[in-house]
Design a protein around this motif. Structure first.
Motif, PDB file in Angstrom:
ATOM      1  N   LEU A  37       8.686   9.674  10.319  1.00 18.17           N
ATOM      2  CA  LEU A  37       8.146   8.978   9.155  1.00 18.17           C
ATOM      3  C   LEU A  37       9.173   8.936   8.031  1.00 18.17           C
ATOM      4  O   LEU A  37       9.289   7.938   7.316  1.00 18.17           O
ATOM      5  CB  LEU A  37       6.869   9.676   8.673  1.00 18.17           C
ATOM      6  N   LYS A  41      11.821   5.375   6.214  1.00 17.23           N
ATOM      7  CA  LYS A  41      12.096   4.957   4.836  1.00 17.23           C
ATOM      8  C   LYS A  41      13.490   4.345   4.696  1.00 17.23           C
ATOM      9  O   LYS A  41      13.774   3.650   3.724  1.00 17.23           O
ATOM     10  CB  LYS A  41      11.954   6.143   3.876  1.00 17.23           C
ATOM     11  N   GLU A  96       3.360   9.574   0.168  1.00 18.92           N
ATOM     12  CA  GLU A  96       2.537   9.118   1.297  1.00 18.92           C
ATOM     13  C   GLU A  96       1.953  10.316   2.048  1.00 18.92           C
ATOM     14  O   GLU A  96       0.806  10.284   2.490  1.00 18.92           O
ATOM     15  CB  GLU A  96       3.353   8.231   2.229  1.00 18.92           C
ATOM     16  N   ASP A 100      -1.987  11.235   2.554  1.00 17.63           N
ATOM     17  CA  ASP A 100      -2.563  11.473   3.878  1.00 17.63           C
ATOM     18  C   ASP A 100      -3.393  12.754   3.907  1.00 17.63           C
ATOM     19  O   ASP A 100      -4.423  12.826   4.570  1.00 17.63           O
ATOM     20  CB  ASP A 100      -1.455  11.550   4.937  1.00 17.63           C
ATOM     21  N   ASP A 224      -0.589  -1.897  16.118  1.00 15.44           N
ATOM     22  CA  ASP A 224       0.017  -2.023  14.797  1.00 15.44           C
ATOM     23  C   ASP A 224       1.150  -3.039  14.838  1.00 15.44           C
ATOM     24  O   ASP A 224       2.309  -2.697  14.902  1.00 15.44           O
ATOM     25  CB  ASP A 224       0.522  -0.649  14.350  1.00 15.44           C
ATOM     26  N   HIS A 226       3.461  -4.800  13.037  1.00 17.67           N
ATOM     27  CA  HIS A 226       3.929  -4.639  11.659  1.00 17.67           C
ATOM     28  C   HIS A 226       4.049  -5.995  10.979  1.00 17.67           C
ATOM     29  O   HIS A 226       4.799  -6.852  11.411  1.00 17.67           O
ATOM     30  CB  HIS A 226       5.263  -3.920  11.632  1.00 17.67           C
ATOM     31  N   THR A 229       5.190  -7.077   4.295  1.00 12.21           N
ATOM     32  CA  THR A 229       4.487  -7.292   3.038  1.00 12.21           C
ATOM     33  C   THR A 229       5.290  -8.278   2.190  1.00 12.21           C
ATOM     34  O   THR A 229       6.495  -8.464   2.409  1.00 12.21           O
ATOM     35  CB  THR A 229       4.334  -5.968   2.267  1.00 12.21           C
ATOM     36  N   ARG A 318      -3.168   5.070   0.667  1.00 11.38           N
ATOM     37  CA  ARG A 318      -2.513   5.825   1.735  1.00 11.38           C
ATOM     38  C   ARG A 318      -1.112   5.311   2.020  1.00 11.38           C
ATOM     39  O   ARG A 318      -0.255   6.047   2.480  1.00 11.38           O
ATOM     40  CB  ARG A 318      -3.347   5.752   3.026  1.00 11.38           C
ATOM     41  N   LYS A 319      -0.867   4.042   1.809  1.00 12.51           N
ATOM     42  CA  LYS A 319       0.443   3.444   2.068  1.00 12.51           C
ATOM     43  C   LYS A 319       0.984   2.882   0.757  1.00 12.51           C
ATOM     44  O   LYS A 319       0.325   2.069   0.110  1.00 12.51           O
ATOM     45  CB  LYS A 319       0.315   2.320   3.109  1.00 12.51           C
ATOM     46  N   HIS A 321       3.157   0.668  -0.045  1.00 12.06           N
ATOM     47  CA  HIS A 321       3.305  -0.785  -0.202  1.00 12.06           C
ATOM     48  C   HIS A 321       1.998  -1.465  -0.582  1.00 12.06           C
ATOM     49  O   HIS A 321       1.989  -2.543  -1.181  1.00 12.06           O
ATOM     50  CB  HIS A 321       3.838  -1.403   1.090  1.00 12.06           C
ATOM     51  N   ASP A 640      -5.453   0.853   4.505  1.00 13.12           N
ATOM     52  CA  ASP A 640      -4.334   1.249   3.649  1.00 13.12           C
ATOM     53  C   ASP A 640      -4.825   1.883   2.358  1.00 13.12           C
ATOM     54  O   ASP A 640      -4.141   2.700   1.761  1.00 13.12           O
ATOM     55  CB  ASP A 640      -3.467   0.029   3.304  1.00 13.12           C
TER      56      ASP A 640
END
Length: 883
Positions: A37, A41, A96, A100, A224, A226, A229, A318-319, A321, A640
């Protein structure tokens, strides 16, 4: 079939079926390791550019340290770049992870709840996770169905299937003639995760765990794909622009300097190679200077700040973005039950004949009911049938205690409700011996059974029923009859008593939340379309749409569609109709996901709200998934943002935060790119004039700290602006650097460069020892720069950017830069920068290559550079006057 004759599975069959069909657990999504995770980034395009710039900077520093034998300070620049990278990625990762953990507390799943099964002929209790395929499960009121199964018995069984279909009540039966042909799931099946509202029964398990309908929907939600965004797309473009411009200018420097050398200097290989190496060093330095180290961190800080503040408005993000993406939203696809409505049936109208005593109506409702109220909480909640519970809630609102009324009565006989009869009846007697029969059910049936209509005609009843049904409401009719001593009103499962008096009708609905209509109006005014996707009937969905303001009398039948009609559309037909659709009724679990994907293919930025398992695929597919705080764990896992208070108005606040956040990011880009243009032009000018940069590495490190870290925190902490809700959603294809921003960046950056270059020329051609001497000293040949002159230039450069930070803060707000309400963070950081600059110049000495300045110097620099702010204020005042 009777439950006492069912033997169920043997112990051997239980183990065999568990091995063959699996455990009754929905496999949770695999948790990726923290290191993976964290590494994700580094996929940000600007972080990648920074990494390249950092590597190049390390190469330059190594050459300067070992090749040119300069001090260890040459490594400050690469250290600063990598520190900025780690700070930006580390902050994003930290916030993040923290969200969580908060989410995990909110989203506890309990597979250890006990359920009753029949095994080897004996009733026994096992945990939900221990239920296996083929088990015989005993169903009782209030329980959550542990697995999918086929009913063997069903007595007055009504199940809330809203978590799967959005429909709060589904009647279940084993009588094939009574099956509902329009039901999403067969009438003789009960599905995992649904709740028994009334009645009881027995079922044989036909699917467990991931193989249940609940599990299949969760599996679909795990895919998922992706979706980039809007901010991802903008940063891709910005990264490409910065890279192309930096490399284009770097190449121009190399070519220009080589041409200058060849045309002005006798060619000699060793001299040329040294000159070429120096040229490459200048070109690489320009690439490093042009990269906005602070931008990823500014974005992360802005997102993290918004994440923490949004939690106070009941939005658990939670996210990271998702904070910004909410601001780009153009369509919100929402479910109905629990999001737009209160998820509690209430009496909306009670039309009772004036000749009927009120006490008689109250007694009839209290006595002729199978529901109960739980009065232990802050507000009463219904146990049992929601429709009957609505009548008890109405009594509660009237100040009547139904329990006291029931306790004062003795039940003589009762007839439970069935779909065949469409009514229920209860005969009671009170303490004085008075005997009464109360009937409740479908109004047209109850009216037909009544001899006395209290002056009401069938036409009036039909007209009222049609009005209520057009509003998507449920209706009940009431009748009563005084009983003679010894009179038996019920025989062979039906009412045989004559002389019923029709009392009137009640309309019952799930009312919208009090704040929803205003909240929907707010997002509509912000240019965001709202679409309803529900498992309820078209009439009910249309009425809810009318109440919240998205359905008007001018809307045609093309704006509403049922799940079956929606499924029948091919992809081309769907794309033609999707933007005109306002309501999908009788929707199935995958309909909302298909709707989201169709809207996205039309260029829309889609947010989805939902609280049920059926919403999970759409929540996952949308750019922003918004689950409800009391929704299912599957829905929250796929989302999210979790709306803790289940309020649609909180969604409007999330949009406001997202739009304001994007504005703050734009302001930082405006500020940062202005600084970069000045720095790049100084490097570029020096490359062709043989002039070294007047700013040392340590000074540039401080400038980067101000312009990156501090300015990022200052501009990221600006509060949201409610006025953004009057704007239309931004075009996701529009570049993040708008035309007004380009004018500001180029104009201000060019002006700063011209002023600094002229000032630098003046300093190099005078022997300045105090700023009070400006205009009084003769201009000589190049005398170089003294430590004092370098200190003055360094401080002037910093304060030009310092005052420009105020201009960036006020950019396109329509307000003065001196509007400091709720901007305590910005003011504190500005003061910190001011104090920091004074401290560095006064005590920095050799480390920063500075000497202390006189008080008169500070006054002159601060006042003269503040003209940047006053000119900005004048321009903003003029713009406000014009508008």
């Amino acid at each position: 079939m009777q439950s006492e004759h069912i033997t169920g599975l043997t112990a051997h069959q239980v183990e065999e079926n568990r091995l063959k069909y699996g455990e009754n657990i929905i496999t949770p999504p695999p948790r990726r390791p923290a290191w993976k995770l964290f590494l994700e980034k580094f996929r940000d395009p600007l972080i990648i550019i920074l990494l390249i710039a950092g590597v190049l900077s390390v190469g330059i520093s190594c050459y300067e340290y070992w090749g040119l034998h300069e001090g260890a300070t040459v490594f400050f620049e690469p250290v600063g770049i990598f520190a900025a990278i780690l700070l930006a990625t580390g902050l994003a990762f930290y916030f993040e992870q923290k969200a969580d953990k908060e989410f995990a507390i909110l989203n506890k799943v309990n597979d250890d709840e006990l359920v009753q099964v029949i095994r080897e002929g004996n009733p026994t209790m096992v945990t939900k996770r221990e239920v296996v395929y083929g088990d015989i499960v005993v169903i009782t009121t209030g329980m959550e169905i542990p697995a999918d199964g086929q009913l063997l018995e069903a007595v007055s069984l009504n199940i809330d299937e809203s978590t799967l279909t959005g429909e709060p009540m589904a009647h279940k039966t084993t009588v094939e003639a009574d099956f509902d042909p329009d039901a999403t799931f067969p009438s003789d099946h009960a599905m995992r995760g649904t709740k028994v509202m009334e009645g009881h029964g027995v079922m044989r398990v036909t699917a467990v765990g991931d193989h249940t309908e609940n599990g299949k929907v969760f599996e679909a939600a795990r895919i998922d794909d992706h979706i980039k965004t809007p901010l991802d797309e903008q940063f891709d473009k910005l990264g490409r622009l910065i890279t192309r411009c930096a490399y284009a200018v770097a190449v121009a420097i190399v070519i220009g300097r080589v041409v200058m050398y060849v045309t002005s200097t006798p060619f000699e290989w060793m001299s040329f190679m040294a000159y070429l190496l120096q040229t490459f060093m200048i070109a690489v330095t320009l690439v490093v200077v042009s990269v906005p180290e602070g931008l990823p961190m500014a974005v992360t800080l802005a997102l993290a700040y918004s994440m923490r503040r949004m939690l106070k408005t009941n939005n658990l993000v939670r996210k990271l973005h998702a904070c910004e993406t909410m601001g780009a939203t153009t369509v919100i696809c929402t479910d109905k039950t629990g999001t737009l409505t209160q998820n509690q049936m209430r009496v909306s109208a009670m039309k009772i004949s004036d000749t009927i005593p009120h006490d008689l109506l109250v007694e009839g409702i209290a006595a002729n009911s199978t529901a109960e109220l739980d009065l232990s909480g802050e507000k009463p909640s219904v146990i049992g049938n929601p429709t009957e519970g609505a009548l008890l809630l109405w009594l509660h609102d009237q100040g009547a205690d139904y329990r006291k009324i029931r306790d004062s009565l003795t039940t003589i006989d009762e007839l439970p409700f069935t779909t065949e009869r469409k009514y229920m009846a209860t005969a009671v007697s009170n303490a004085s011996g008075r005997r009464m029969l109360y009937v409740k059910g479908a109004p047209e049936i109850v009216f037909g059974m009544s001899d006395d209509a209290c002056g009401t005609s069938r036409a009036e009843i039909d007209r009222e029923l049609l009005e209520f049904q057009n509003q998507g409401m449920r209706t009940l009719g009431f009748a009563c009859k005084p009983l003679d001593d010894g009179e038996d009103p019920v025989k062979d499962g039906k009412i045989v008593a004559n002389g019923l008096t029709f009392m009137g009708i009640a309309s019952i609905s799930d009312p919208i939340r009090p704040d929803v209509a205003d909240a929907v109006k707010d997002v509509n005014n912000a240019g965001i379309n709202v679409k309803i996707v529900t498992g309820d009937t078209p009439a009910t969905a249309r009425e809810i749409g009318r109440q919240i303001g998205i359905w008007t009398d001018t809307d045609s039948a093309e704006a509403i569609i049922t799940g079956q009609e929606f499924e029948a559309l091919d992809d081309e037909q769907l794309l033609q109709r999707v933007e005109g659709l306002k309501i999908i009724a009788r929707a199935r679990p995958m309909d909302k996901k298909r709707l989201v994907e169709a809207l996205q293919s039309k260029g829309e930025v889609v947010a989805v709200t939902g609280d049920g398992t059926n919403d999970a695929p759409a929540l996952k597919a949308a750019q922003v998934g918004l689950s409800m705080g009391d929704g299912t764990s599957v829905a929250k896992e796929a989302s999210d943002i979790t709306i803790i208070d289940n309020s649609f108005s909180s969604i409007g606040k999330a949009v406001m935060w997202g739009r304001s956040l994007y504005r703050n990011i734009q302001r930082f880009i405006l500020f940062q790119m202005t600084v970069n243009i000045v720095a790049c032009l100084i490097v570029l000018c020096g490359a062709f004039m043989g002039m070294q940069s007047p700013l040392t590495v340590t000074q540039m490190l401080w400038v980067n700290l101000i312009m990156d870290t501090f300015a990022a925190m200052a501009l990221a902490s600006l509060p949201p602006t409610p006025s953004v809700m009057h704007d239309a959603p931004r075009d996701r294809r529009e570049f993040i650097i708008t035309r007004p921003m380009r004018r500001f960046i180029i104009g201000t950056g060019g002006l700063f460069f011209a002023v600094l270059l002229a000032f630098l020329y003046y300093l190099k051609h005078t022997d300045l020892t105090s700023l009070t001497q400006i205009g009084h000293l003769p201009i000589h040949n190049d005398t170089g720069l003294s430590a004092y002159e370098l200190s003055v230039f360094f401080t002037t450069f910093v304060f030009l950017q310092f005052w420009n930070m105020f201009n960036a803060r006020a950019f396109e707000t329509g307000r003065s830069a001196f509007h400091f309400k709720d901007c305590e963070g910005f003011v504190a950081i500005a003061v910190m920068i001011l104090i920091g600059q004074v401290m560095i110049v006064n005590v920095g000495d050799e480390l920063f290559n500075v000497v202390p300045l006189h008080i008169s110097d500070w006054v002159i620099i601060i006042l003269s550079t503040s003209s940047v702010l006053w000119i900005g204020e004048l321009l903003r005042w003029w713009e406000r006057r014009l508008s």
